[in-house]
Design a protein around this motif. Structure first.
Motif, short mmCIF file in Angstrom:
data_model
loop_
_atom_site.label_atom_id
_atom_site.label_comp_id
_atom_site.label_asym_id
_atom_site.label_seq_id
_atom_site.Cartn_x
_atom_site.Cartn_y
_atom_site.Cartn_z
N HIS A 3 0.94 -1.28 -0.08
CA HIS A 3 0.01 0.02 0.15
C HIS A 3 1.02 1.22 0.02
O HIS A 3 2.10 1.11 0.24
N ASP A 28 1.20 5.29 2.09
CA ASP A 28 0.56 5.78 3.38
C ASP A 28 0.03 7.13 2.62
O ASP A 28 0.30 7.66 1.73
N HIS A 55 4.33 -0.09 -0.09
CA HIS A 55 5.23 -1.07 0.76
C HIS A 55 4.39 -2.00 1.56
O HIS A 55 3.18 -1.55 1.91
FE LIG Z 1 2.27 2.03 5.58
#
Ligand SMILES: [Fe+2]
Length: 377
Positions: A205, A207, A346
């Motif tokens: 994903h 952030d 990540h």
């Molecule tokens: Fe994350």
């Protein structure tokens, strides 16, 4: 506001006062937005439903009461959506001019190295040399590799939070968010209501899908490695974009055109922002990949667009989850991993035992600045 609901073959039609049209809610949407404890974390509101394994969702049996719409599926499982949620997404849907939505086809940048398998990796850098104020040689090499590959591993052996601060100062400055500046990442949910603070597997994903200006870079300094598991997983989102552009142009355009909202909720906080999975800059060049199914906020699309979007979004998730394209990075105490949060997705392998990282966000423009100053480009 009161609204009425009609059950149709495709799901529900919501009729809100003041609107001529109704808002269609598909069976797939209802199952994907289950607000029961099985469907989403009651504290973080992060999605627990495995969206990408839903497939074709069969019609269910609908019961409506004052607060909830409950759907019982043919397999006897139940999904619950609050009337409040349905009303808010329907209102937003009905207020949108769908004919005004452009189709976008970003241009891929040419000055980067795409990697879709773990054998194409940037050289690792010695952290001590990178931090050495007497020489910019390792810093210059690191900035070049990080800019072109979208991540960098620096090996060191100093177990000190000050190392993380010094590292950030070499590139720019630590960005403060609701997580603070330099934060501790350990299996403890007491500080922030987010799955990152547990020990479970995290699917790839990015952030900050809930931030209008998502952090450009993220780094971790390892203070204690897990005895088992816990490797960071990285996936090149730009390589996925390049593959889709060539092999599946409709998927590429859909992911570049449909804004996807993200949200972050904890007591006293409700952050929300939206942008397409592939966002291009003002000159039409792909600038950022955003993808976080845990944090995806509820939104409606016209039925034919919803089908196309979910097909494309699932395809992206499938490519991002493919083990063959993942780089697994194991850190030992004193090492740093930094990655471009606008490009590299990540995740993390599940782990057993204690694991302590400190981490922080940096701005994308500060890396770009260093690149111009040190490399002239
Ligand atoms: Fe994350």
């Amino acid at each position: 506001m009161t609204f009425s609901i009609t059950v149709t073959g495709n799901g529900l039609d919501l009729h809100l006062p003041g609107f001529d049209q109704s808002a269609p809610i598909s069976w797939h949407w209802l199952r994907d937005h289950d607000e029961s404890e099985a469907g989403q974390d009651p504290d973080t509101k992060q999605r627990r439903v495995d969206t990408f394994s839903l497939g074709d969702v069969e019609p269910g049996t609908v019961t409506v009461d004052d607060g909830w719409v409950t759907v019982t599926w043919p397999d006897a499982t139940v999904a619950m959506c609050s009337r409040q949620l349905l009303e808010s997404v329907a209102e937003e849907f009905l207020a949108t001019d769908w004919s005004a939505r452009p189709e976008l086809k970003p241009i891929l940048p040419t000055d980067i190295v795409l990697w879709s398998d773990p054998t194409t990796r940037p050289d690792e850098i010695d952290l001590g040399a990178f931090l050495d104020p007497a020489s910019d040689e390792a810093l210059t090499l690191g900035v070049d590799l990080l800019s072109r590959y979208g991540y960098l591993v620096l090996r060191g052996d100093v177990l000190d939070r000050g190392t993380a601060e010094a590292f950030a100062r070499r590139l720019g400055y630590i960005r403060h968010t609701i997580f603070g500046g330099l934060w501790d990442l350990a299996p403890d949910l007491s500080e922030h209501a987010d799955t990152a603070y547990t020990s479970v597997h995290l699917a790839p994903h990015t952030d900050g899908t809930y931030s209008h200006d998502a952090p450009g870079l993220q780094f971790f300094l390892c203070l204690a490695a897990a005895p088992e598991g816990g490797e960071s997983l990285l996936v090149d989102g730009f390589a996925i974009a390049a593959e889709l552009e060539t092999a599946e142009p409709e998927t590429f355009v859909t992911l570049a055109s449909v804004p996807v909202p993200g949200r972050y909720i904890e007591p006293g906080v409700h952050l929300r922002a939206e942008r397409p999975v592939f966002r291009s800059n003002a000159r039409g060049v792909l600038d950022q990949v955003s993808f976080n199914n845990y944090d995806r906020a509820p939104f409606l699309l016209p039925p034919e667009q919803e089908l196309r979007f979910h097909r494309a979004y699932r395809r992206f998730a499938e490519l991002a989850a493919a083990p063959a394209r993942r780089v697994a990075v194991g850190l030992t105490p004193g090492d740093i991993l930094i990655f471009d949060n606008w490009r590299s997705l990540h995740g993390r392998n599940a782990f057993v035992g204690p694991r302590h990282y400190v981490g922080a966000y940096l701005n994308h423009e500060d890396l770009e600045s260093k690149r111009r100053v040190l490399l002239g480009s």
